[in-house]
Design a protein around this motif. Structure first.
Motif, short mmCIF file in Angstrom:
data_model
loop_
_atom_site.label_atom_id
_atom_site.label_comp_id
_atom_site.label_asym_id
_atom_site.label_seq_id
_atom_site.Cartn_x
_atom_site.Cartn_y
_atom_site.Cartn_z
N ALA A 77 0.84 -1.20 -0.19
CA ALA A 77 -0.08 -0.10 0.00
C ALA A 77 0.80 1.40 -0.24
O ALA A 77 0.52 2.12 -0.79
N CYS A 80 2.36 1.58 -3.52
CA CYS A 80 1.49 2.40 -4.23
C CYS A 80 1.13 3.71 -4.14
O CYS A 80 0.84 4.47 -4.98
N ARG A 81 1.20 4.06 -2.84
CA ARG A 81 1.31 5.61 -2.60
C ARG A 81 2.34 6.36 -3.12
O ARG A 81 2.11 7.41 -3.56
N VAL A 96 -0.72 -1.84 -9.85
CA VAL A 96 -1.88 -2.08 -9.52
C VAL A 96 -2.17 -3.47 -10.39
O VAL A 96 -2.93 -4.38 -9.99
N ALA A 103 -5.12 -6.68 -5.32
CA ALA A 103 -5.38 -5.21 -5.50
C ALA A 103 -6.39 -4.58 -4.30
O ALA A 103 -6.19 -3.74 -3.69
N ALA A 104 -7.48 -5.60 -4.11
CA ALA A 104 -8.42 -5.35 -3.24
C ALA A 104 -8.04 -5.41 -1.84
O ALA A 104 -8.31 -4.45 -0.82
N GLU A 107 -5.81 -1.92 -1.42
CA GLU A 107 -6.91 -0.78 -1.31
C GLU A 107 -7.48 -0.73 0.05
O GLU A 107 -7.45 0.43 0.68
N ALA A 108 -7.78 -2.05 0.79
CA ALA A 108 -8.37 -1.96 2.01
C ALA A 108 -7.40 -1.39 3.05
O ALA A 108 -7.70 -1.13 4.18
N MET A 110 -4.88 0.99 2.62
CA MET A 110 -4.34 2.13 2.49
C MET A 110 -4.08 2.75 3.77
O MET A 110 -2.91 3.81 4.00
#
Length: 397
Positions: A77, A80-81, A96, A103-104, A107-108, A110
């Motif tokens: 996460a 990705c940021r 992603v 990816a889910a 995302e959860a 983050m």
């Protein structure tokens, strides 16, 4: 636990006495009837090919458990940021995309994103060679988490158990069953209690049927010859194993597979290696420890072709009138197939395998018809494989 999982991938089975393995391997491996062994599954072997070595596969299996997964998800996460702050948006898009179903998870997480080292640094060094918080770990973690998301999906559906190999070779139906793995021809190393071995017997003096029964690969090619023989006797289509020009019959680079329909027209469908790969897929079986290309399988089968002839299971028949030579069942082995042990092995217990061989040939012909077919070739050559002198269609037995 890591050593146990390493054994699963190296020999195909591992002990099931560690209760912690059950939530990990449910849906990923078959359990033996006595509950004592886990046997690696075809789909887990397939997923292994998308990763760089067994250590990554083991990491993916471990990452299906929340306590292992969450620290790595938080790191991803944060990565990705970071990627989202770059001027080039493609970096985030690619990251992603490579995460796939994971990816889910990312995302959860983050809100908990962090680049701090995890508490599993020793495990990470053992699996990756470095800790997961290092930048060089990002591609590895991405692959591992994408695989873990697929594994977690499979874990929701337990696989059926799988029985031990029948060492007599007579229980063809039990040995050549859905989910079974077979070692590469002449390959060594698998647990042959549950995985069909790749080596063929080397002792001399055994009669052809007894020799075939003790080797999975000889049995498979003998079964193909058996189907070829019985199909030709129907005088309605058939299967021809032809030697391409310029090859040595006892050590061919490949054998061409031609299939004739009810009209007698033959279609060149491919090589013996390609036929076997299609047959294994039809049977829901797979090669262990990894897939082989058609060319690689042809090369591995080549010495076995010579051994089949030396053991009087197959024989090579020179072609007539400019035709290519071809392989057929040896009369000595054909006779053995109609004795008590032969009837049990290939007649009764081998019914499912024989049916799959014929169905694969018929399907291959339909798929290739109109492509490389040769309409000038006729049913006469199929009949020739039974009785090359009189061409009457009567068996030469």
């Amino acid at each position: 636990m890591i050593k146990t999982l390493q054994r699963l991938f190296s020999v195909g089975t591992c002990a099931a006495d560690d209760g912690a393995l059950a939530p990990l391997l449910t849906g990923l491996a078959h359990l033996s009837p006595d509950g004592g062994r886990w046997v690696i599954s075809r789909q887990l072997l397939g997923l292994r090919q998308t990763l760089s070595g067994d250590q990554e596969v083991i990491a993916a299996v471990l990452a299906t458990q929340l306590e292992i997964r969450m620290p790595w998800v938080r790191l991803l996460a944060a990565r990705c940021r970071e990627a989202g702050q770059l001027a080039d948006a493609n970096a985030l898009v690619q990251l992603v995309s490579r995460l796939g179903g994971a990816a889910a998870w990312v995302e959860a997480a983050m809100a908990q994103a962090t680049l701090d080292p995890t508490t599993a640094s020793a495990l990470e060094r053992e699996l990756f060679g470095y800790t997961a918080d290092q930048a060089q770990a990002t591609p590895v973690l991405t692959r591992v988490m994408a695989a873990a998301s697929q594994l977690a999906h499979w874990q929701q559906r337990p696989l059926p158990g799988i029985s031990p190999i029948d060492r007599t070779g007579e229980r063809v139906d039990a040995n050549w069953c859905p989910g079974r793995l077979v070692a590469h021809p002449d390959g060594a190393g698998p647990d042959e209690d549950f995985i069909l071995g790749g080596r063929w017997p080397g002792e001399e003096g055994a009669d052809p049927l007894a020799w075939v029964q003790r080797g999975p690969w000889p049995l498979l090619l003998a079964a193909i010859g058996y189907v070829q023989d019985s199909w030709a006797a129907e005088a309605r289509g058939g299967l021809l194993l032809e030697l391409p020009p310029g090859q040595y019959p006892h050590h061919p680079t490949e054998i061409a597979v031609l299939v004739a329909g009810d009209d007698g027209a033959e279609v060149l469908c491919g090589s013996l290696g390609g036929f076997v790969l299609g047959l294994l897929s039809r049977l829901n079986m797979a090669l262990f420890p990894a897939p082989l290309t058609e060319a690689a399988l042809n090369a591995r089968l080549s010495p076995l072709i010579g051994e089949l002839q030396r053991r009087q299971v197959w024989r090579f028949q020179e072609g007539l009138s400019g035709q290519q030579g071809f392989y057929r069942v040896h009369p000595k082995f054909s006779d053995a197939c109609y004795q008590i042990s032969g009837v049990r092995t290939l007649g009764l217990n081998g019914r499912g395998l024989r049916r799959a061989i014929r169905e694969q040939a018929e399907q291959w012909r339909i798929e290739r018809q109109g492509g490389r077919g040769s309409p000038q070739r006729t049913q006469r050559r199929i009949m020739n494989s039974l009785c090359p002198l009189c061409l009457c269609g009567e068996s030469s037995r």
